[in-house]
Write an enzyme that holds these catalytic residues in place. Structure first.
Site, short mmCIF file in Angstrom:
data_model
loop_
_atom_site.label_atom_id
_atom_site.label_comp_id
_atom_site.label_asym_id
_atom_site.label_seq_id
_atom_site.Cartn_x
_atom_site.Cartn_y
_atom_site.Cartn_z
N LYS A 153 0.85 -1.20 0.00
CA LYS A 153 0.00 0.00 0.00
C LYS A 153 0.88 1.24 0.00
O LYS A 153 1.98 1.24 0.58
CB LYS A 153 -0.89 -0.05 1.25
CG LYS A 153 -2.00 0.98 1.29
CD LYS A 153 -2.87 0.75 2.54
CE LYS A 153 -4.00 1.77 2.65
NZ LYS A 153 -4.85 1.54 3.84
N SER A 173 -9.75 1.53 2.86
CA SER A 173 -8.90 2.32 2.01
C SER A 173 -7.83 1.52 1.25
O SER A 173 -7.23 2.05 0.31
CB SER A 173 -8.21 3.40 2.85
OG SER A 173 -7.34 2.82 3.79
N SER A 231 -9.81 -1.03 6.94
CA SER A 231 -9.27 -0.83 5.59
C SER A 231 -8.57 -2.02 4.94
O SER A 231 -8.26 -1.97 3.76
CB SER A 231 -8.30 0.34 5.58
OG SER A 231 -9.03 1.53 5.55
N1 GLN Z 1 -13.01 3.86 6.42
C1 GLN Z 1 -12.38 4.14 7.67
C2 GLN Z 1 -11.91 5.58 7.69
O1 GLN Z 1 -12.11 6.25 6.74
C3 GLN Z 1 -11.26 3.17 7.94
C4 GLN Z 1 -10.07 3.49 7.20
C5 GLN Z 1 -8.88 2.66 7.59
O2 GLN Z 1 -8.99 1.62 8.20
N2 GLN Z 1 -7.72 3.20 7.23
O3 GLN Z 1 -11.35 6.05 8.63
#
Ligand code: GLN
Length: 488
Positions: free
Chosen positions: A80, A155, A179
């Site tokens: 990532k 994400s 995410s």
């Molecule tokens: N969707 C969640 C957020 O926007 C989780 C994102 C993540 O785990 N990085 O914070």
């Protein structure tokens, strides 16, 4: 020899070790596939072909000279865009860091390389991890390989889509509130968020430090188990657990069925799962866990109803503090439009950060203001403690929890962008384990409707990754959902 892009990590490593496959051919074949198919998908932000082929050639030389190779020898992996890799750009899906060259390598990435893995490149993500669809990337969205009009989740949507599209059998993501698990579910692959502190966060760009975890995405459980071998203490991360790391792959063999395992079904999670197709797939999966010998028990997590609000509050406060470092002076984008210092900060941040990141910084800064701190932040930390206590009590009644990963399947690109709250609800079932620091695994368990995968989430007490992987492995041997492929 021709290389099948459908080979898993374990199979590739075994063949590279025996000399049956050359790591260079494996890398070439995967790079070729990415070049052909990724222009439509956009799972990768950047490929590192030279670096990959050099590492692969080094593995091949070591093999020829009879050296013992690592358990991921020659396995192509993607990382990532928020994991540092020395000499490469790590942009975190942000214009702010578009040209930021990493001065060192994240421990998780360095350990992957020590295990023999070949880094193919960096994958797309929502800016700084803030999003559930990968549409918040400054570099454009990633598409879901199962349905190109749909999002891959987020994400870590780039990493999940890359694995689903057979670009690589293994990828690293990060999971702050879901995410790794949520995109794994939406792309029909397997994703593990380990216990907080199981894998070092050194070199993972901070979003919300008390929640951030590096996680592993693969197709089969055995590959995820191999990837989790990056776990373990690290002097560069004081929150990293000083526990020994089991051989996760070997421990998989320790269980052939689920006799003696109590599987908890959480009432509140069932209620929060709105989509009928997901509900049906998850119920069938729970039934399959029972058919494998597990005992089903019903448990309650009463504080879960506050989890989304608590998570977004706490994550935003931590983000507002962590992202203060991007001031246009020390890191990242600097505006060209001013010579005044106060304007330099303001302009650089306004130009460098996207709208969602700015929204979270504002929300987080507001919540930390003097006078509001106890009322808002303090209250959220108390709810977090209650939630952890709810989980602890539930685990006196069961060994693992089984629920949906995401309350809904993947949705059409653009359909939730105007409504941040609707986007936040994608995380209703994943943020609870994050707030409690627990390990959780998402496994493909069928389809909500045709070509929209459903994910089964298993959650366990802290450091019970082996148990999670064992239960997941028994499930995969029964169901084979993980063998379904979106693209030929
Ligand atoms: N969707 C969640 C957020 O926007 C989780 C994102 C993540 O785990 N990085 O914070």
């Amino acid at each position: 020899m021709s290389v099948s892009h459908q080979l898993g990590a374990r199979a590739i490593a075994a063949r590279v070790q025996s000399g049956e496959l050359r790591a260079s051919d494996v890398a070439q074949a995967h790079l070729q596939r990415i070049r052909e198919l990724d222009p439509q998908l956009h799972a990768f932000v950047e490929l590192w072909p030279e670096r990959a082929l050099q590492s692969a050639a080094a593995i091949d030389r070591a093999q020829r000279s009879g050296q013992t190779l690592g358990p991921l020898a020659g396995v192509p992996v993607a990382i990532k865009d928020n994991l540092l890799c020395q000499g490469q750009i790590s942009a975190c899906g942000s214009k702010m860091l578009e040209r930021f060259v990493s001065p060192y390598t994240a421990t998780a990435v360095a350990r992957l390389e020590q295990l023999g893995a070949i880094l193919l490149g960096r994958t797309n993500m929502d800016e700084f991890g803030m999003g559930s669809s990968t549409e918040r990337s400054a570099f454009g969205p990633t598409r879901n390989p199962w349905q190109m009009s749909h999002v891959p989740g987020g994400s870590s949507g780039g990493s999940a889509a890359a694995v689903a599209a057979d670009f690589c059998p293994l990828a690293l993501g990060s999971d702050t509130g879901g995410s790794v698990r949520q995109p794994a579910a939406m792309c029909g692959v397997t994703g593990l968020k380990p216990t907080y502190g199981r894998v070092s966060r050194s070199g993972l760009v901070a979003y919300a430090s008390s929640l951030d975890c590096v996680g592993v995405i693969g197709r089969a459980i055995e590959d995820v188990a191999l990837g989790l071998q990056i776990a373990g203490d690290d002097e560069r991360d004081s929150t990293c657990a000083k526990r020994t790391v089991p051989n996760y792959l070997q421990e998989l063999d320790g269980r052939k069925d689920l006799r003696g395992i109590r599987v908890g079904i959480v009432r509140e999670f069932e209620e929060a799962t709105g989509d009928e197709g997901i509900k049906l797939a998850v119920r069938t999966a729970q039934e399959q866990l029972r058919a494998c010998g597990g005992t089903i028990v019903e448990v309650a997590l009463p504080s879960v109803k506050h989890a989304v609000a608590t998570y977004y509050l706490l994550a935003s406060t931590e983000a507002s503090s962590n992202l203060a470092r991007y001031d246009g002076v020390r890191y990242g984008h600097r505006t060209a439009h001013t010579r005044r210092l106060d304007e330099l900060y303001e302009q650089s941040r306004s130009e460098g950060f996207g709208a969602e990141v700015q929204l979270r910084i504002l929300l987080g800064t507001f919540a930390l203001q003097k006078g509001y701190q106890d009322q808002i932040y303090g209250q959220a930390t108390r709810v977090r403690a209650m939630l952890a206590a709810d989980f602890a009590y539930a685990f006196t009644q069961c060994d693992v929890l089984a629920s949906a990963t995401s309350p809904m399947p993947s949705f059409a690109l653009g359909s939730k962008l105007q409504d941040p709250i609707a986007m936040y609800w994608c995380d209703a079932l994943t943020v609870p384990a994050s707030l409690a620091g627990l390990p959780a695994l998402s496994l493909p368990c069928g389809f909500a409707v045709e070509r929209l995968p459903a994910g089964l989430q298993l959650t366990a007490p802290k450091f019970a990754e082996s148990l999670l992987l064992q239960v997941g492995s028994v499930f995969q041997q029964q169901t084979n959902w993980h063998l379904q492929r979106p693209l030929s």
